[in-house]
Design a protein around this motif. Structure first.
Motif, PDB file in Angstrom:
ATOM      1  N   MET A   1       0.834  -1.194   0.000  1.00  0.00           N
ATOM      2  CA  MET A   1       0.000   0.000   0.000  1.00  0.00           C
ATOM      3  C   MET A   1       0.877   1.256   0.000  1.00  0.00           C
ATOM      4  O   MET A   1       1.975   1.246   0.550  1.00  0.00           O
ATOM      5  N   PHE A   2       0.347   2.313  -0.620  1.00  0.00           N
ATOM      6  CA  PHE A   2       1.020   3.597  -0.486  1.00  0.00           C
ATOM      7  C   PHE A   2       0.018   4.735  -0.603  1.00  0.00           C
ATOM      8  O   PHE A   2      -1.108   4.556  -1.075  1.00  0.00           O
ATOM      9  N   LEU A   3       0.438   5.890  -0.145  1.00  0.00           N
ATOM     10  CA  LEU A   3      -0.402   7.076  -0.150  1.00  0.00           C
ATOM     11  C   LEU A   3      -0.164   7.842  -1.438  1.00  0.00           C
ATOM     12  O   LEU A   3       0.973   8.136  -1.802  1.00  0.00           O
ATOM     13  N   GLU A   4      -1.237   8.149  -2.131  1.00  0.00           N
ATOM     14  CA  GLU A   4      -1.135   8.895  -3.380  1.00  0.00           C
ATOM     15  C   GLU A   4      -1.844  10.236  -3.254  1.00  0.00           C
ATOM     16  O   GLU A   4      -2.967  10.319  -2.747  1.00  0.00           O
ATOM     17  N   GLN A   5      -1.185  11.273  -3.727  1.00  0.00           N
ATOM     18  CA  GLN A   5      -1.812  12.582  -3.815  1.00  0.00           C
ATOM     19  C   GLN A   5      -2.447  12.711  -5.190  1.00  0.00           C
ATOM     20  O   GLN A   5      -1.776  12.600  -6.212  1.00  0.00           O
ATOM     21  N   ILE A   6      -3.750  12.908  -5.229  1.00  0.00           N
ATOM     22  CA  ILE A   6      -4.465  13.046  -6.484  1.00  0.00           C
ATOM     23  C   ILE A   6      -4.267  14.463  -7.034  1.00  0.00           C
ATOM     24  O   ILE A   6      -4.511  15.445  -6.338  1.00  0.00           O
ATOM     25  N   VAL A   7      -3.819  14.532  -8.277  1.00  0.00           N
ATOM     26  CA  VAL A   7      -3.613  15.829  -8.933  1.00  0.00           C
ATOM     27  C   VAL A   7      -4.824  16.205  -9.787  1.00  0.00           C
ATOM     28  O   VAL A   7      -5.277  17.348  -9.776  1.00  0.00           O
ATOM     29  N   ALA A   8      -5.356  15.234 -10.508  1.00  0.00           N
ATOM     30  CA  ALA A   8      -6.515  15.492 -11.371  1.00  0.00           C
ATOM     31  C   ALA A   8      -7.385  14.249 -11.430  1.00  0.00           C
ATOM     32  O   ALA A   8      -6.895  13.114 -11.402  1.00  0.00           O
ATOM     33  N   THR A   9      -8.684  14.459 -11.513  1.00  0.00           N
ATOM     34  CA  THR A   9      -9.627  13.351 -11.597  1.00  0.00           C
ATOM     35  C   THR A   9     -10.800  13.776 -12.461  1.00  0.00           C
ATOM     36  O   THR A   9     -11.047  14.967 -12.654  1.00  0.00           O
ATOM     37  N   SER A  10     -11.510  12.802 -13.005  1.00  0.00           N
ATOM     38  CA  SER A  10     -12.660  13.117 -13.856  1.00  0.00           C
ATOM     39  C   SER A  10     -13.847  12.244 -13.478  1.00  0.00           C
ATOM     40  O   SER A  10     -13.702  11.234 -12.782  1.00  0.00           O
ATOM     41  N   VAL A  11     -15.007  12.641 -13.951  1.00  0.00           N
ATOM     42  CA  VAL A  11     -16.235  11.906 -13.672  1.00  0.00           C
ATOM     43  C   VAL A  11     -16.494  10.925 -14.804  1.00  0.00           C
ATOM     44  O   VAL A  11     -16.497  11.298 -15.978  1.00  0.00           O
ATOM     45  N   CYS A  12     -16.695   9.668 -14.451  1.00  0.00           N
ATOM     46  CA  CYS A  12     -17.016   8.607 -15.403  1.00  0.00           C
ATOM     47  C   CYS A  12     -18.455   8.163 -15.136  1.00  0.00           C
ATOM     48  O   CYS A  12     -18.958   8.286 -14.019  1.00  0.00           O
ATOM     49  N   HIS A  13     -19.111   7.616 -16.154  1.00  0.00           N
ATOM     50  CA  HIS A  13     -20.493   7.195 -15.957  1.00  0.00           C
ATOM     51  C   HIS A  13     -20.624   6.096 -14.907  1.00  0.00           C
ATOM     52  O   HIS A  13     -21.684   5.967 -14.280  1.00  0.00           O
ATOM     53  N   SER A  14     -19.562   5.334 -14.663  1.00  0.00           N
ATOM     54  CA  SER A  14     -19.638   4.290 -13.632  1.00  0.00           C
ATOM     55  C   SER A  14     -19.873   4.897 -12.250  1.00  0.00           C
ATOM     56  O   SER A  14     -20.501   4.270 -11.390  1.00  0.00           O
ATOM     57  N   ASP A  15     -19.363   6.112 -12.029  1.00  0.00           N
ATOM     58  CA  ASP A  15     -19.646   6.802 -10.766  1.00  0.00           C
ATOM     59  C   ASP A  15     -21.133   7.095 -10.657  1.00  0.00           C
ATOM     60  O   ASP A  15     -21.747   6.906  -9.603  1.00  0.00           O
ATOM     61  N   LEU A  16     -21.730   7.546 -11.772  1.00  0.00           N
ATOM     62  CA  LEU A  16     -23.161   7.855 -11.774  1.00  0.00           C
ATOM     63  C   LEU A  16     -24.004   6.594 -11.683  1.00  0.00           C
ATOM     64  O   LEU A  16     -25.073   6.586 -11.056  1.00  0.00           O
ATOM     65  N   TYR A  17     -23.532   5.520 -12.297  1.00  0.00           N
ATOM     66  CA  TYR A  17     -24.239   4.245 -12.231  1.00  0.00           C
ATOM     67  C   TYR A  17     -24.391   3.816 -10.778  1.00  0.00           C
ATOM     68  O   TYR A  17     -25.473   3.421 -10.333  1.00  0.00           O
ATOM     69  N   HIS A  18     -23.297   3.909 -10.010  1.00  0.00           N
ATOM     70  CA  HIS A  18     -23.334   3.522  -8.597  1.00  0.00           C
ATOM     71  C   HIS A  18     -24.223   4.466  -7.794  1.00  0.00           C
ATOM     72  O   HIS A  18     -24.976   4.035  -6.917  1.00  0.00           O
TER      73      HIS A  18
END
Length: 343
Positions: A1-18
């Protein structure tokens, strides 16, 4: 395991599906997001592949490189993935997220709608340090899923005829994959005619809106292609479209690939749809061995052999996440990229 700093992210339809469709009662509360890029902040015991400062893309599909699936060229699945993520609730078995002392689920083992996330090294791809994270974040799901479905799963051949159903990011990536594989004719199918020009920019030769016809769309495509297409790709996630995509294939040899995700309904077909020669396939993450495939796709982008920037229609910040979700829900975007932390 490691800690990641998110720089950029986007919305995918799978997020909306859930969030809006599947809505499994055990799948909440959760931190959504799975299409992102960032940098390694710190590593835990046993992590040897990564070090702080590495640019990475988290992936919802593991590649441990050690199990029988990872060692087989027949699949891109990984046995470790099946033990780490509970498909029923689309979340990790374990989660290191808490809110006010209560456990919060980690969506698809990633949860990228957050400034930081903890991920397993088997579900992260190290990428070119020169890659712009606010662009290549899209390679964590949608583009690889659609593009790979065409080139890896369908194995589209030069000179062939293809039909792609649904022109979101996944469908447009499938169109691009068909073009790069050498398809002679690519029919893009969507009920939103405003997507016609976008589809042609990615390689579609024809646009077909089912609402413009008074006969089933599979019959329309059969008339346009002298009996049906060689390959069809369903990128919507609706069972009725999956059947239509199959029926749109040439009866004697057509290959149809289910790309859009859903686990809510059954599909009913007539046996003769397959007995006469059609092949029906499914494609998860475009058939890419996840860590290897993402790195390859980033390289292709850096070599100017892959379109990525063209998928981005909106740029926002993470505190505008609800606006980004509304854009996707209302079909007013292809991809919205949100800035989370500075590169």
């Amino acid at each position: 395991m490691f800690l990641e700093q998110i720089v950029a992210t986007s919305v995918c339809h799978s997020d909306l599906y859930h969030l809006f469709e599947y809505m499994h009662p055990e799948g909440f509360p959760t931190v959504l997001g799975h299409e992102a890029a960032g940098t390694v902040e710190s590593v835990g015991p046993g992590v040897t592949e990564f070090q702080p400062g590495d640019k990475v893309i988290p992936i919802f599909l593991c590649q441990c490189r050690e199990c029988r699936f990872c060692k087989s060229p027949k699949t891109n699945q990984c046995e470790l993935a099946w033990t780490r993520v509970c498909q029923k609730i689309m979340a990790s078995v374990e989660s290191r997220f808490t809110c006010r002392g209560k456990r919060v689920l980690q969506f698809m083992g990633t949860s990228t709608f957050s400034e930081y996330t903890v991920v397993h090294q088997s579900a992260v791809a190290k990428i070119d340090p020169a890659a712009p994270l606010d662009k290549v974040c899209l390679l964590g799901c949608g583009i690889c899923t659609g593009y790979g479905a065409a080139v890896n799963t369908a194995k589209v051949e030069p000179g062939s005829t293809c039909a792609v159903f649904g022109l979101g990011a996944v469908g447009l990536a499938a169109v691009m994959g068909c073009k790069d594989a050498g398809a002679e004719r690519i029919l893009a199918v969507d009920i939103n005619s405003q997507k016609a020009e976008k589809a042609k920019a990615f390689g579609a030769t024809d646009f077909v809106n089912p609402k413009d016809h008074n006969i089933p769309i599979n019959q329309v495509l059969a008339e346009m292609t002298n009996g049906g297409v060689d390959y069809s790709l369903e990128c919507v996630g609706k069972v009725e479209v999956m059947r239509t995509a199959l029926e749109s294939c040439m009866e004697a040899w057509g290959v149809s690939v289910i790309v859009g995700w859903t686990d809510m309904y059954d599909i009913a077909i007539r046996p003769s749809h397959l007995i006469c020669g059609r092949t029906w396939k499914g494609s998860m993450f475009g058939g890419f061995k996840s860590k290897d495939g993402v790195a390859q796709m980033v390289k292709a982008y850096m070599d100017k052999k892959l379109m990525v920037d063209e998928f981005i229609t909106h740029n926002m910040t993470l505190d505008q996440i609800n606006n980004a979700i509304d854009l996707m829900k209302d079909c007013k975007c292809i991809r919205t990229v949100m800035s989370v932390s500075p590169q």
